[in-house]
Design a protein around this motif. Structure first.
Motif, short mmCIF file in Angstrom:
data_model
loop_
_atom_site.label_atom_id
_atom_site.label_comp_id
_atom_site.label_asym_id
_atom_site.label_seq_id
_atom_site.Cartn_x
_atom_site.Cartn_y
_atom_site.Cartn_z
N TRP A 34 35.26 35.93 43.55
CA TRP A 34 36.20 34.91 43.12
C TRP A 34 35.73 33.57 43.66
O TRP A 34 35.24 33.48 44.78
CB TRP A 34 37.60 35.22 43.64
CG TRP A 34 38.23 36.38 42.94
CD1 TRP A 34 38.19 37.69 43.33
CD2 TRP A 34 38.96 36.34 41.72
NE1 TRP A 34 38.87 38.46 42.41
CE2 TRP A 34 39.35 37.66 41.42
CE3 TRP A 34 39.32 35.30 40.84
CZ2 TRP A 34 40.09 37.97 40.28
CZ3 TRP A 34 40.06 35.63 39.72
CH2 TRP A 34 40.44 36.94 39.44
N SER A 40 45.76 33.51 42.01
CA SER A 40 47.08 33.43 41.39
C SER A 40 47.23 34.57 40.38
O SER A 40 46.27 34.92 39.69
CB SER A 40 47.25 32.10 40.66
OG SER A 40 47.09 31.03 41.55
N GLN A 90 41.23 35.92 27.75
CA GLN A 90 40.78 34.84 28.61
C GLN A 90 41.63 33.60 28.32
O GLN A 90 41.27 32.75 27.52
CB GLN A 90 39.29 34.56 28.38
CG GLN A 90 38.71 33.69 29.45
CD GLN A 90 37.19 33.65 29.37
OE1 GLN A 90 36.58 34.17 28.45
NE2 GLN A 90 36.59 33.03 30.37
N ASP A 91 42.77 33.53 29.01
CA ASP A 91 43.74 32.47 28.79
C ASP A 91 44.09 31.70 30.05
O ASP A 91 45.03 30.92 30.08
CB ASP A 91 45.01 33.05 28.17
CG ASP A 91 45.60 34.17 29.01
OD1 ASP A 91 45.14 34.39 30.15
OD2 ASP A 91 46.53 34.84 28.53
N GLY A 92 43.33 31.94 31.13
CA GLY A 92 43.58 31.23 32.38
C GLY A 92 44.61 31.90 33.27
O GLY A 92 44.89 31.40 34.36
N LEU A 93 45.18 33.02 32.85
CA LEU A 93 46.18 33.73 33.65
C LEU A 93 45.62 35.07 34.11
O LEU A 93 45.09 35.83 33.30
CB LEU A 93 47.44 34.01 32.83
CG LEU A 93 48.19 32.82 32.25
CD1 LEU A 93 49.35 33.31 31.40
CD2 LEU A 93 48.68 31.91 33.36
N ASN A 94 45.76 35.36 35.39
CA ASN A 94 45.48 36.70 35.90
C ASN A 94 46.77 37.48 35.68
O ASN A 94 47.75 37.29 36.40
CB ASN A 94 45.10 36.65 37.38
CG ASN A 94 43.82 35.88 37.59
OD1 ASN A 94 42.80 36.19 37.00
ND2 ASN A 94 43.87 34.85 38.42
N THR A 118 31.69 34.37 34.70
CA THR A 118 30.66 33.43 34.30
C THR A 118 29.46 33.65 35.22
O THR A 118 29.62 34.15 36.34
CB THR A 118 31.17 31.97 34.37
OG1 THR A 118 30.17 31.11 33.83
CG2 THR A 118 31.49 31.55 35.79
N GLN A 128 36.33 34.54 36.72
CA GLN A 128 37.23 33.48 36.28
C GLN A 128 38.64 33.99 36.13
O GLN A 128 39.60 33.25 36.34
CB GLN A 128 36.76 32.90 34.94
CG GLN A 128 35.44 32.19 35.03
CD GLN A 128 35.01 31.68 33.66
OE1 GLN A 128 35.13 32.36 32.66
NE2 GLN A 128 34.53 30.46 33.65
N GLU A 129 38.76 35.23 35.73
CA GLU A 129 40.08 35.80 35.45
C GLU A 129 39.98 37.32 35.44
O GLU A 129 38.94 37.88 35.10
CB GLU A 129 40.54 35.31 34.07
CG GLU A 129 41.89 35.80 33.64
CD GLU A 129 42.24 35.30 32.26
OE1 GLU A 129 43.05 35.96 31.60
OE2 GLU A 129 41.72 34.25 31.82
N ASP A 131 42.67 40.58 34.23
CA ASP A 131 43.95 41.04 33.70
C ASP A 131 44.05 42.54 33.91
O ASP A 131 43.08 43.27 33.70
CB ASP A 131 44.08 40.74 32.21
CG ASP A 131 44.15 39.25 31.90
OD1 ASP A 131 44.43 38.47 32.82
OD2 ASP A 131 43.92 38.89 30.74
#
Length: 146
Positions: A34, A40, A90-94, A118, A128-129, A131
Motif C-alpha cells: 500500500w 480507508s 476501480q472506483d477509488g473505494l476499498n 499499478t 491502489q484499491e 474490494d
C-alpha cells in the motif's frame, strides 16, 4: 461472540483456505504494498441481506481492528462509513460488499478480494484499491447461527 464469528468470516475471506491463495509477485520479485496508511474502507450500505439488525457493520469493523491489532502486521485501517457503491470496481473505494452478484465467485468460495494495482517505473507493485466481495450465496451470521 458475534464479532468473533464475523471476524473469523473476514479472516477466511481474506486468507481463504489453507493454500487457497495466490501470492502476487512482480517480475523483480517484489510483492505489492500500500502506498500509505491508514487504508480507508467502506461497507456497502445494504450490508448483508442475511443480517437485518446492523450487526454486520460492527462485525466487519471489528474484524479490521483485529487484523490491525495483530502485532505481526504493520497495517492500519480507517472505516469511512457506509456507501451506496455495491459492486467491485476501480472506483477509488476499498469496498466490502455482500450484494455484488456480478463477480465470478465459485460456489465453494466464501469471498474474494479484488486488487487494483499499478507498477511504477522501478517495477514495484503499489496497491491502489482492494474490494472484498462476499459470495452472495454464502451463509453469514453475527450470532453464530447457520
Amino acid at each position: 461472540m458475534k464479532k468473533l464469528v464475523v471476524a473469523l468470516l473476514l479472516v477466511a475471506c481474506l486468507a481463504g483456505r489453507a493454500r487457497a491463495y495466490t501470492t502476487i509477485v512482480a517480475f523483480n520479485g517484489q510483492s505489492p504494498t500500500w502506498g500509505s496508511m491508514p487504508i480507508s474502507f467502506w461497507i456497502n450500505s445494504a450490508g448483508s441481506p442475511a443480517i437485518t439488525n446492523g450487526s454486520d457493520f460492527a462485525a466487519v469493523q471489528a474484524a479490521f481492528q483485529t487484523w490491525q491489532s495483530n502485532p505481526l502486521t504493520s497495517v492500519s485501517f480507517q472505516y469511512m462509513g457506509p456507501t451506496p457503491a455495491s459492486t467491485v470496481g476501480q472506483d477509488g473505494l476499498n469496498l466490502v460488499t455482500f450484494v455484488d452478484s456480478s463477480v465470478p465467485i465459485g460456489s465453494d468460495v466464501a469471498a474474494t478480494t479484488f486488487l487494483f494495482e499499478t507498477v511504477d517505473a522501478a517495477g514495484y507493485l503499489t496497491i491502489q484499491e482492494a474490494d472484498i466481495a462476499v459470495n452472495t450465496t454464502a451463509v453469514v451470521s453475527t450470532s453464530g447461527a447457520t
